[in-house]
Design an enzyme around this catalytic site. Sequence first.
Site, PDB file in Angstrom:
ATOM      1  N   ASP A   1       0.455   3.735   1.715  1.00 31.15           N
ATOM      2  CA  ASP A   1       0.359   4.357   3.045  1.00 31.15           C
ATOM      3  C   ASP A   1       1.736   4.722   3.600  1.00 31.15           C
ATOM      4  O   ASP A   1       2.654   3.906   3.611  1.00 31.15           O
ATOM      5  CB  ASP A   1      -0.346   3.382   3.993  1.00 31.15           C
ATOM      6  CG  ASP A   1      -0.765   4.056   5.289  1.00 31.15           C
ATOM      7  OD1 ASP A   1      -1.977   4.150   5.527  1.00 31.15           O
ATOM      8  OD2 ASP A   1       0.125   4.487   6.058  1.00 31.15           O
TER       9      ASP A   1
ATOM     10  N   CYS B   1      -5.991   0.031   6.963  1.00 30.23           N
ATOM     11  CA  CYS B   1      -5.734   0.609   5.644  1.00 30.23           C
ATOM     12  C   CYS B   1      -6.893   1.544   5.265  1.00 30.23           C
ATOM     13  O   CYS B   1      -8.058   1.138   5.216  1.00 30.23           O
ATOM     14  CB  CYS B   1      -5.614  -0.514   4.614  1.00 30.23           C
ATOM     15  SG  CYS B   1      -5.318   0.085   2.941  1.00 30.23           S
TER      16      CYS B   1
ATOM     17  N   CYS C   1       0.843  -1.189   0.000  1.00 29.74           N
ATOM     18  CA  CYS C   1       0.000   0.000   0.000  1.00 29.74           C
ATOM     19  C   CYS C   1       0.885   1.248   0.000  1.00 29.74           C
ATOM     20  O   CYS C   1       1.996   1.244   0.524  1.00 29.74           O
ATOM     21  CB  CYS C   1      -0.904   0.002   1.228  1.00 29.74           C
ATOM     22  SG  CYS C   1      -2.034   1.427   1.275  1.00 29.74           S
TER      23      CYS C   1
ATOM     24  N   HIS D   1      -1.914  -3.871   5.059  1.00 29.87           N
ATOM     25  CA  HIS D   1      -1.690  -3.436   6.435  1.00 29.87           C
ATOM     26  C   HIS D   1      -3.034  -3.173   7.092  1.00 29.87           C
ATOM     27  O   HIS D   1      -3.980  -2.714   6.448  1.00 29.87           O
ATOM     28  CB  HIS D   1      -0.803  -2.176   6.485  1.00 29.87           C
ATOM     29  CG  HIS D   1      -1.441  -0.954   5.919  1.00 29.87           C
ATOM     30  ND1 HIS D   1      -2.037   0.008   6.704  1.00 29.87           N
ATOM     31  CD2 HIS D   1      -1.632  -0.551   4.638  1.00 29.87           C
ATOM     32  CE1 HIS D   1      -2.523   0.966   5.921  1.00 29.87           C
ATOM     33  NE2 HIS D   1      -2.309   0.647   4.664  1.00 29.87           N
TER      34      HIS D   1
ATOM     35  N   ARG E   1       2.710   5.101   6.522  1.00 28.69           N
ATOM     36  CA  ARG E   1       3.082   4.504   7.814  1.00 28.69           C
ATOM     37  C   ARG E   1       3.699   3.116   7.671  1.00 28.69           C
ATOM     38  O   ARG E   1       4.056   2.492   8.669  1.00 28.69           O
ATOM     39  CB  ARG E   1       1.847   4.420   8.723  1.00 28.69           C
ATOM     40  CG  ARG E   1       1.252   5.774   9.060  1.00 28.69           C
ATOM     41  CD  ARG E   1      -0.136   5.625   9.650  1.00 28.69           C
ATOM     42  NE  ARG E   1      -1.078   5.059   8.673  1.00 28.69           N
ATOM     43  CZ  ARG E   1      -2.352   4.776   8.931  1.00 28.69           C
ATOM     44  NH1 ARG E   1      -2.834   4.985  10.142  1.00 28.69           N
ATOM     45  NH2 ARG E   1      -3.143   4.281   7.994  1.00 28.69           N
TER      46      ARG E   1
HETATM   47 CO    CO Z   1      -3.367   1.261   3.002  1.00 31.02          CO
END
Ligand code: CO
Length: 253
Positions: free
Chosen positions: A44, A101, A42, A98, A46
């Site tokens: 993302d 998400c 992803c 994750h 983080r």
């Molecule tokens: Co995500």
Amino acid sequence: MQNFRRIIEYNRKWAGDMIAADPEYFERRAGKQEPHFLYIGCADSRVPADVATGVEPGELFVHRNIANLVLPSDLSAMSVVQYAVEVLDVKHVIVAGHYNCGGVRAAMGDQSYGLVDHWLGPIRNVVRWNRDELEAIGDEQKRFDRVVELNVLEQIYNLSGTPVIQRAWAKGRRPLLHGLVYDLHTGLLHELATGVDSQEAADALADRRMSGTPAGPPARGAATPGAPVLAGDALAEQIAARVAERLAAAGAR
Ligand code: CO
């Protein structure tokens, strides 16, 4: 602007420190790349793919998008998969989702976010195909976690069906496909499915995620009617045993 300067300053210091510790560090890696892993994760911010896995530059070929989707219609993802498998000859393809998400959460809700809604459409199918299992989970967070997991398994299945992976397996059963989920709270990668090395194994995963969902589309793969559906640990053990057998036969990969 201050935040931006910070990353440039850090970069200068990092590059200097690396060279101070090992003058050839960058030169050794500047030539041909020979990564063993393709990581599809992803976007993302983080999820620190390289930091969390301890890989050095040159070891991890990376593709990231919102909610780590592997869609046959995505020219970018398909190009990355083809280049990684056919040119770089990666030995492992990792799909890493994750928990928490935002993309998966958006796909589970009714709110509209614009263009990204189109992108997230396939996750709504995952929710629909697994409605029975998901509705049986009372806790909202646990249900969300499960959709994240089911989405990773779905992407492993999608990957298994791509011509690139099919061709690779037909030749030498490489690469192995792995589905992981990263936990933002602990920094740990959980193994959902590892060592998927054949259509049969990918089908079994697909059957598992579809089991108990009569309203969904027909179960895929060549499952024999009336045969017991493997689930959970039994399936994982069967896949692990087969992988171990093949690794023993073929030597270390
Ligand atoms: Co995500």
